[in-house]
Design an enzyme around this catalytic site. Sequence first.
Site, PDB file in Angstrom:
ATOM      1  N   HIS A 143      12.414 -52.664   7.283  1.00  0.00           N
ATOM      2  CA  HIS A 143      12.390 -54.206   7.311  1.00  0.00           C
ATOM      3  C   HIS A 143      13.097 -54.743   8.157  1.00  0.00           C
ATOM      4  CE1 HIS A 143      11.754 -58.040   5.034  1.00  0.00           C
ATOM      5  NE2 HIS A 143      12.840 -58.399   5.789  1.00  0.00           N
ATOM      6  N   GLU A 144      14.455 -54.499   7.848  1.00  0.00           N
ATOM      7  CA  GLU A 144      15.343 -54.953   8.896  1.00  0.00           C
ATOM      8  C   GLU A 144      15.168 -54.575  10.390  1.00  0.00           C
ATOM      9  OE1 GLU A 144      17.096 -56.829   5.862  1.00  0.00           O
ATOM     10  OE2 GLU A 144      16.787 -57.212   8.002  1.00  0.00           O
ATOM     11  N   HIS A 147      12.465 -56.574  12.022  1.00  0.00           N
ATOM     12  CA  HIS A 147      12.640 -57.707  12.540  1.00  0.00           C
ATOM     13  C   HIS A 147      13.140 -57.724  14.052  1.00  0.00           C
ATOM     14  CE1 HIS A 147      12.670 -60.433   9.349  1.00  0.00           C
ATOM     15  NE2 HIS A 147      13.354 -59.774   8.450  1.00  0.00           N
ATOM     16  N   TYR A 158      11.867 -68.006  13.297  1.00  0.00           N
ATOM     17  CA  TYR A 158      12.345 -67.651  11.844  1.00  0.00           C
ATOM     18  C   TYR A 158      12.232 -68.937  10.775  1.00  0.00           C
ATOM     19  CZ  TYR A 158      13.985 -64.495   8.138  1.00  0.00           C
ATOM     20  OH  TYR A 158      14.164 -63.796   7.069  1.00  0.00           O
ATOM     21  N   GLU A 167       8.595 -62.582   8.296  1.00  0.00           N
ATOM     22  CA  GLU A 167       9.066 -61.648   7.220  1.00  0.00           C
ATOM     23  C   GLU A 167       7.973 -60.905   6.685  1.00  0.00           C
ATOM     24  OE1 GLU A 167      11.532 -61.128   4.934  1.00  0.00           O
ATOM     25  OE2 GLU A 167      12.564 -61.880   6.795  1.00  0.00           O
ATOM     26  N   ASP A 227      14.779 -71.975   2.087  1.00  0.00           N
ATOM     27  CA  ASP A 227      14.665 -70.709   2.760  1.00  0.00           C
ATOM     28  C   ASP A 227      13.758 -70.893   4.140  1.00  0.00           C
ATOM     29  OD1 ASP A 227      14.099 -67.721   2.767  1.00  0.00           O
ATOM     30  OD2 ASP A 227      11.948 -68.004   1.888  1.00  0.00           O
ATOM     31  N   HIS A 232      10.492 -66.306   3.170  1.00  0.00           N
ATOM     32  CA  HIS A 232      10.527 -65.169   1.995  1.00  0.00           C
ATOM     33  C   HIS A 232       9.514 -65.521   0.960  1.00  0.00           C
ATOM     34  CE1 HIS A 232      14.484 -64.230   3.809  1.00  0.00           C
ATOM     35  NE2 HIS A 232      14.008 -63.156   3.841  1.00  0.00           N
TER      36      HIS A 232
HETATM   37  O1  L5W Z   1      13.890 -60.186   3.063  1.00  0.00           O
HETATM   38  C1  L5W Z   1      15.124 -59.921   3.499  1.00  0.00           C
HETATM   39  N1  L5W Z   1      15.553 -60.324   4.474  1.00  0.00           N
HETATM   40  O2  L5W Z   1      15.232 -61.120   5.331  1.00  0.00           O
HETATM   41  C2  L5W Z   1      15.801 -58.811   2.626  1.00  0.00           C
HETATM   42  C3  L5W Z   1      15.923 -59.362   1.266  1.00  0.00           C
HETATM   43  C4  L5W Z   1      16.215 -57.943   0.379  1.00  0.00           C
HETATM   44  C5  L5W Z   1      16.111 -56.612   1.517  1.00  0.00           C
HETATM   45  C6  L5W Z   1      17.373 -56.994   2.470  1.00  0.00           C
HETATM   46  C7  L5W Z   1      17.158 -58.434   3.349  1.00  0.00           C
HETATM   47  C8  L5W Z   1      15.184 -57.524   2.575  1.00  0.00           C
HETATM   48 ZN    ZN Z   2      13.513 -60.222   6.472  1.00  0.00          ZN
END
Ligand code: L5W
Ligand code: ZN
Length: 317
Positions: A143-144, A147, A158, A167, A227, A232
């Site tokens: 996920h990170e 980004h 964002y 997201e 948010d 999210h």
């Molecule tokens: O959605 C997220 N970041 O934009 C998260 C939230 C929990 C995980 C670590 C960071 C995914």
């Molecule tokens: Zn994220």
Amino acid sequence: ISGTVVTGSGTGVLGDSKTFKTFSTADGYYMFDGTRGNGIYTYDGRNQTRIPGSLWLDADNRFNTSYDRAAVDAHTYAAWTYDYFRNVHNRNSYDNAGAELVSTVHYGRSYNNAGWTGSQMIYGDGDGYNFRAFSGSLDVVAHELTHAVTDFSADLIYQNESGAINESMSDIFGTLTEYHFNNNPDWLMGEDIYTPGTPGDALRSMADPTLAGDPDHYSKRYTGTQDNGGVHINSGIGNKMAYLLANGGTHYGVKVTGIGNDKVGKVMYRTLTQYLTPTSNYSHFRASAVRAATDLYGASSAEVASVKQAFSAVGVY
Ligand SMILES: O=C(NO)[C@]12CC[C@H](CC1)C2
Ligand SMILES: [Zn+2]
Ligand SMILES: [Ca+2]
Ligand SMILES: [Ca+2]
């Protein structure tokens, strides 16, 4: 410093054993993987917030202490995510030019989050109740890193709808990476690090975003300012779309014929890297995905039809 690439072994956050590339030097063994792009580097934040901290150094190339676990998973899962984008999408790191993958673990004190800073990943240890070390979940690491891929491609702003798509793309590729490695795969996000005392729950569900109170239809989108305008929250709309596109189903009376994970990955990757722009909204997301699927499978293909069905099922036109 001079040294040689070797294979280290250790224990991950969930107590599982795994191996990864390290660098053997006169000082000892560094968590530097010189076999992928310009290198994968894992640092020790020492529970401070100065980044990147110190490059992880170990005396015997065995990483089995409890303090080692977060680093083992950050380093290993960064390599796996690099391999996913390289082998599946022919992308050489997040910039497609082999950019170094830098992670800092033990960031802050009981820090209940993880993130992409714009140039590296940071992972908190969690407080041990709501979360455990964030690098312990492959879908979170991917996920990170997604980004970063987004920032170097569509660069979706964002906030508001573009941020929600940003997201959602991270959740989509987090999940597709988890399936690619068959790592207890599911359409949940963060299940491996969320509430360690409560099995079976997760931070979010792509199959049913309403379980976390997020919308599963455009008509239910959040329009407030929390948010960053619900990045999210409204990600649930794109997440539900992707879930339906992969698996099929009937949602609010609209039937979607699934096309499978691999084709969703191809369509979403092409959408993200060829058609989305910083200000894309959900309607442009639909148009972009239709164009990407048309490029890949043809205008009259079942895949294009399914893309239209999936967006219609979540109320996006
Ligand atoms: O959605 C997220 N970041 O934009 C998260 C939230 C929990 C995980 C670590 C960071 C995914
Ligand atoms: Zn994220
Ligand atoms: Ca050791
Ligand atoms: Ca998951």
